[in-house]
Enzyme design. Structure first.
Site, PDB file in Angstrom:
ATOM      1  N   LYS A 232      10.849   3.426   3.052  1.00 49.15           N
ATOM      2  CA  LYS A 232      10.807   4.900   2.997  1.00 49.15           C
ATOM      3  C   LYS A 232      11.537   5.411   1.769  1.00 49.15           C
ATOM      4  CE  LYS A 232       9.181   6.424   7.136  1.00 49.15           C
ATOM      5  NZ  LYS A 232       9.484   7.420   8.080  1.00 49.15           N
TER       6      LYS A 232
ATOM      7  N   CYS B  45       9.270  45.966   6.579  1.00 46.79           N
ATOM      8  CA  CYS B  45       9.445  47.346   6.134  1.00 46.79           C
ATOM      9  C   CYS B  45       8.205  48.087   6.614  1.00 46.79           C
ATOM     10  CB  CYS B  45       9.527  47.429   4.612  1.00 46.79           C
ATOM     11  SG  CYS B  45       9.332  49.121   4.005  1.00 46.79           S
TER      12      CYS B  45
ATOM     13  N   TYR C  71      -6.752   1.771   6.175  1.00 48.05           N
ATOM     14  CA  TYR C  71      -5.903   0.655   5.753  1.00 48.05           C
ATOM     15  C   TYR C  71      -5.859  -0.526   6.697  1.00 48.05           C
ATOM     16  CZ  TYR C  71      -2.810   3.677   8.531  1.00 48.05           C
ATOM     17  OH  TYR C  71      -2.298   4.485   9.499  1.00 48.05           O
TER      18      TYR C  71
ATOM     19  N   CYS D 213      12.418  50.510  -0.909  1.00 49.43           N
ATOM     20  CA  CYS D 213      12.236  51.914  -0.552  1.00 49.43           C
ATOM     21  C   CYS D 213      13.305  52.411   0.418  1.00 49.43           C
ATOM     22  CB  CYS D 213      10.839  52.152   0.019  1.00 49.43           C
ATOM     23  SG  CYS D 213      10.656  51.494   1.684  1.00 49.43           S
TER      24      CYS D 213
ATOM     25  N   ASP E  39       1.201  10.274   4.084  1.00 49.08           N
ATOM     26  CA  ASP E  39       1.908  11.076   5.075  1.00 49.08           C
ATOM     27  C   ASP E  39       0.944  12.066   5.730  1.00 49.08           C
ATOM     28  OD1 ASP E  39       4.040  11.790   6.552  1.00 49.08           O
ATOM     29  OD2 ASP E  39       5.015  12.994   5.008  1.00 49.08           O
TER      30      ASP E  39
ATOM     31  N   GLU F 207       0.849  -1.194   0.000  1.00 44.05           N
ATOM     32  CA  GLU F 207       0.000   0.000   0.000  1.00 44.05           C
ATOM     33  C   GLU F 207       0.878   1.235   0.000  1.00 44.05           C
ATOM     34  OE1 GLU F 207      -2.417  -0.328   3.549  1.00 44.05           O
ATOM     35  OE2 GLU F 207      -2.572  -2.477   3.156  1.00 44.05           O
TER      36      GLU F 207
ATOM     37  N   LYS G 197       2.196   4.659   1.543  1.00 44.54           N
ATOM     38  CA  LYS G 197       2.316   5.135   2.922  1.00 44.54           C
ATOM     39  C   LYS G 197       1.960   6.612   2.931  1.00 44.54           C
ATOM     40  CE  LYS G 197       5.382   4.898   6.933  1.00 44.54           C
ATOM     41  NZ  LYS G 197       5.336   6.302   7.369  1.00 44.54           N
TER      42      LYS G 197
ATOM     43  N   CYS H 266       6.139  52.428   0.215  1.00 43.87           N
ATOM     44  CA  CYS H 266       6.907  51.303  -0.310  1.00 43.87           C
ATOM     45  C   CYS H 266       6.126  50.662  -1.465  1.00 43.87           C
ATOM     46  CB  CYS H 266       7.144  50.316   0.827  1.00 43.87           C
ATOM     47  SG  CYS H 266       8.184  48.933   0.378  1.00 43.87           S
TER      48      CYS H 266
ATOM     49  N   CYS I 190      15.010  48.273   3.475  1.00 46.95           N
ATOM     50  CA  CYS I 190      14.091  47.708   2.490  1.00 46.95           C
ATOM     51  C   CYS I 190      14.701  47.814   1.085  1.00 46.95           C
ATOM     52  CB  CYS I 190      12.765  48.453   2.538  1.00 46.95           C
ATOM     53  SG  CYS I 190      11.621  47.921   1.249  1.00 46.95           S
TER      54      CYS I 190
HETATM   55  P1  AMP Z   1       6.080   6.008  11.223  1.00 39.59           P
HETATM   56  O1  AMP Z   1       5.222   7.159  11.699  1.00 39.59           O
HETATM   57  O2  AMP Z   1       7.175   6.404  10.305  1.00 39.59           O
HETATM   58  O3  AMP Z   1       6.463   5.073  12.343  1.00 39.59           O
HETATM   59  O4  AMP Z   1       5.137   5.147  10.279  1.00 39.59           O
HETATM   60  C1  AMP Z   1       4.041   4.472  10.803  1.00 39.59           C
HETATM   61  C2  AMP Z   1       2.793   5.180  10.402  1.00 39.59           C
HETATM   62  O5  AMP Z   1       2.582   5.151   9.017  1.00 39.59           O
HETATM   63  C3  AMP Z   1       1.562   4.541  10.940  1.00 39.59           C
HETATM   64  O6  AMP Z   1       1.316   4.902  12.269  1.00 39.59           O
HETATM   65  C4  AMP Z   1       0.499   5.054  10.035  1.00 39.59           C
HETATM   66  O7  AMP Z   1      -0.052   6.232  10.597  1.00 39.59           O
HETATM   67  C5  AMP Z   1       1.233   5.462   8.782  1.00 39.59           C
HETATM   68  N1  AMP Z   1       0.723   4.841   7.550  1.00 39.59           N
HETATM   69  C6  AMP Z   1       0.496   5.508   6.402  1.00 39.59           C
HETATM   70  N2  AMP Z   1       0.036   4.707   5.452  1.00 39.59           N
HETATM   71  C7  AMP Z   1      -0.075   3.474   5.990  1.00 39.59           C
HETATM   72  C8  AMP Z   1      -0.528   2.212   5.487  1.00 39.59           C
HETATM   73  N3  AMP Z   1      -0.937   2.057   4.226  1.00 39.59           N
HETATM   74  N4  AMP Z   1      -0.514   1.166   6.336  1.00 39.59           N
HETATM   75  C9  AMP Z   1      -0.093   1.318   7.622  1.00 39.59           C
HETATM   76  N5  AMP Z   1       0.351   2.471   8.141  1.00 39.59           N
HETATM   77  C10 AMP Z   1       0.366   3.558   7.341  1.00 39.59           C
HETATM   78 ZN    ZN Z   2       9.891  49.244   1.792  1.00 39.95          ZN
END
Ligand code: AMP
Ligand code: ZN
Length: 663
Positions: free
Chosen positions: A308, A420, A221, A405, A114, A110, A112, A426, A402
């Site tokens: 990662k 400024c 997930y 000006c 962020d 899957e 990951k 300005c 600045c």
């Molecule tokens: P880390 O924060 O680097 O320890 O990564 C773990 C976190 O990745 C988990 O706590 C999830 O919040 C996140 N995460 C994002 N996508 C997924 C996914 N597809 N499956 C499991 N965890 C995921």
């Molecule tokens: Zn200025």
């Protein structure tokens, strides 16, 4: 149809439309029609509080305020993931787990995502609770905030278990993040740094109505529960999808680590085309029996591994640093780089944020710098290759004046940014303010763009926003590339802007910290610029949602002679600087001006809904009884002291039933 039936039907319909739009990305109704139906439901629900449903689609707009988030233990620990960074790491993992389980291993891969992890509990098909990860064993109860995220189903569909938890990630897609930042910049506020922190910060906002405005999404997930009859991770993703959850379609079930490596390689490049940020791939043993055999270490499951991605980094030459002056006078240093390709785009510039950042990096002109693109939109300078530093290089002297000006720059204590303060003389500030005034969410002047504003200012035709109004076609015709037709349109657009309502004009003035929402609140409260300009800090702070910072900024704005003159000139040209009669009429409603105390336990409506009902009808909920209290709504078990006090002060006491009959 009875009203009750209508309410239930509208709820179902709206739920389906939400699902189509936010989960399937496939709306089947216009936004306008959706809003009309939602309004209809809101009205009906206010009339029939006894039909309250904590999972009604109307509650998506939020309103519940949480002062302190309750900490609650997770029924099952929320683990983090072990990380890998190379093919070798993944092969090592495979070797380890092959020793622990029998038979061939399949993997579900899957993306990951962020963002911020979240655990949702569903009871009998409705969302019961949403907890943050916290320290893994206990998290914060952010249910009210999560309910406002439209891709989180409040009610499930299909054949779901009675009780289960599902885990996922709350994310903020790039587009929404950029829109939020544009709005912040327009309000003179610092933009957010990256989508991930903004997403997790959003979950902890006290006012859920604020969360509702943020374009967050939730990707799921992992299903957690007993006897669910699910055999594999991949199957669980499909199940979750069938119950109405948003489960991205990129997941694959693969037969070997080689296939996993291909998947990883593909997404290392393809991730740049996704509308949201991912920082890797999560590889999970597919078979849940095998997962159970593998179990967990103290920190993470043995059956999963995160791969990662390296944040893409390139090195290039720093040619020069220029300093930009914003509308509010804030100075931003910008690094001009030797153009270089990074994450699929050519990068020429990077943000250096402020003087502290430059000092911290000790970055110098002529340095070879490492540039990285994380969740941020503008790339960042991460460090310097000191081995390549030219021998005679000098530390950067941050500018003291600045660049536009030549005014001496100021830096307030506790603020990172230099300013400024020559706001009147300005040029980029003058142009920036006028550009803000004509922008879409403010006066939205058709036929006038940002470049034309710069031309007008540079030609000496305008110095402030009021100067726009006496302009004539003859004045603007001599401008570069200005034809008769565009000149006509421009003057017509300016004339039409006199109909734009007060709240948008107020936003357009560009008072620091007065964004769109604050402008609306102030316009409704004070009703005219006259009343607003006379308000003292105390009065301003007493307005709902107006804090000290905003109050002081507004107060200061109206203590400045130039601003006062500007506003009165706008008034004289016929720009709307008070609420229209129509807007005023909309404001008066049955409880208008009433100060109401609510006490005790209520039968047919929750306390929060009762408060919301009062506010929606123009009343104000106050916490303690005084001579100014209009009346006390008394539920069961109200404390005797409140009743006594009300009787003493002659404040009328009404029962729940009597009160609800008003509506
Ligand atoms: P880390 O924060 O680097 O320890 O990564 C773990 C976190 O990745 C988990 O706590 C999830 O919040 C996140 N995460 C994002 N996508 C997924 C996914 N597809 N499956 C499991 N965890 C995921
Ligand atoms: Zn200025």
């Amino acid at each position: 149809m009875t009203e009750k039936k209508l309410i239930l039907q509208l709820r179902d319909e709206l739920r389906q439309h939400n699902y189509n739009y936010y989960v399937l990305d496939n709306p089947t109704i216009s936004d306008f029609d959706f809003d009309m139906k939602l309004k209809q439901l809101q009205t009906l629900e206010a009339q029939f509080p006894e039909l309250h449903d904590p999972n009604s689609p109307t509650l998506r707009v939020g309103g519940e305020v949480t002062k302190n988030f309750k900490t609650i233990a997770h029924r099952q620990r929320m683990y983090s993931l072990d990380n890998s960074y190379s093919k070798e790491d993944l092969l090592d993992w495979e070797t380890r787990i092959k020793k622990l389980v029998d038979g061939p291993i399949q993997y579900t891969c899957e993306l990951k995502y962020d963002g911020a992890s979240i655990s949702l509990t569903y009871k009998n098909g409705t969302l019961f609770q949403a907890l943050t990860r916290g320290d893994g064993s206990q998290g914060d109860d952010v249910t009210a905030n999560v309910k406002t995220i439209k891709s989180v189903p409040l009610k499930l569909q299909g054949d779901f278990p009675n009780l289960f938890e599902i885990r996922g990630e709350i994310i903020l897609p790039f587009e929404g993040f950029q829109t939020m930042n544009k709005d912040r910049i327009a309000a003179g506020e610092e933009p957010y740094r990256n989508p991930r922190n903004t997403a997790s910060g959003s979950l902890k906002l006290q006012d859920s109505a604020e969360v509702a405005k943020r374009p967050l999404a939730c990707f799921l997930y992992n299903i957690v529960g007993d006897n669910l009859g699910i055999k594999t991770q991949f199957e669980s993703l499909e199940k979750a999808r069938s119950w109405g959850f948003k489960v991205p379609k990129q997941a694959r079930c693969l037969n070997s680590i080689d296939e996993v490596l291909e998947f990883v390689k593909y997404w290392d490049t393809a991730r740049h085309d996704l509308p949201y940020e991912i920082d890797g791939i999560v590889v999970k043993v597919n078979d849940l029996h095998q997962q159970a055999e593998l179990g967990f270490t103290a920190k993470a499951p043995r059956w999963a591994m995160a791969y990662k991605f390296k944040a893409e980094q390139v090195s290039t030459l720093l040619n020069s640093i220029t300093y930009q002056v914003g509308r509010t006078g804030a100075i931003t240093p910008v690094a001009n780089l030797e153009p270089v390709e990074l994450a699929g785009t050519i990068v020429k510039r990077a943000s250096l944020h402020n003087a502290d950042q430059i000092a911290k990096l000790d970055v110098r002109i002529g340095d070879t710098v490492y540039v990285e693109k994380g969740g941020e939109i503008i790339p960042k300078i991460m460090g310097i290759d000191r081995s390549k530093r030219p021998v005679n290089s000098q530390p950067v002297h941050y500018i003291s004046h600045c660049p536009e000006c030549q005014t001496l720059l100021h830096r307030k204590e506790g603020e990172a940014q230099h300013y400024c303060i020559n706001s009147k003389g300005c040029p980029p500030q003058i142009i920036g303010r006028i550009q803000h005034y004509i922008s879409r969410k403010a006066l939205d002047i058709e036929g006038l763009g940002g470049e034309t504003v710069a031309l007008l200012v540079n030609a000496g035709l305008i110095h402030d926003v009021a100067d726009l109004y006496p302009l004539t076609v003859q004045d603007v015709l001599p401008l570069e590339r200005m034809a008769q037709k565009s000149a006509d349109n421009l003057i017509k657009g300016i004339e039409l802007s006199k109909q734009i309502p007060f709240e948008r004009v107020l936003f357009g003035l560009g008072i620091r910290y007065v964004g769109e929402t604050v402008a609306k609140t102030l316009a409704r409260h004070y009703k005219s610029v006259g009343a607003l300009s006379e308000a003292n800090v105390e009065s301003l702070e007493s307005v709902d949602e107006i804090g000290k910072k905003i109050a002081e900024s507004v107060y200061d704005y109206f203590r400045d002679e130039t601003n006062i003159r500007l506003v009165s000139r706008l008034v004289s040209y016929g720009v709307q600087l008070e609420l229209s009669e129509e807007a005023m009429a909309n404001q008066t409603s049955i409880l208008s001006g009433d100060r109401i105390v609510v006490s005790g336990v209520f039968e047919s409506i929750s306390r929060n809904d009762l408060k919301a009902l009062i506010e929606a009808n123009g009343g104000k909920v106050v916490s303690s009884i005084s001579a100014k209290t209009s009346y006390l709504v008394a539920g069961e078990n109200m404390g005797p002291s409140k009743r006594q006090k009300a009787e003493q002060l002659g404040v009328p006491i009404v029962t729940e039933q009597e009160f609800l009959e008003k509506f």
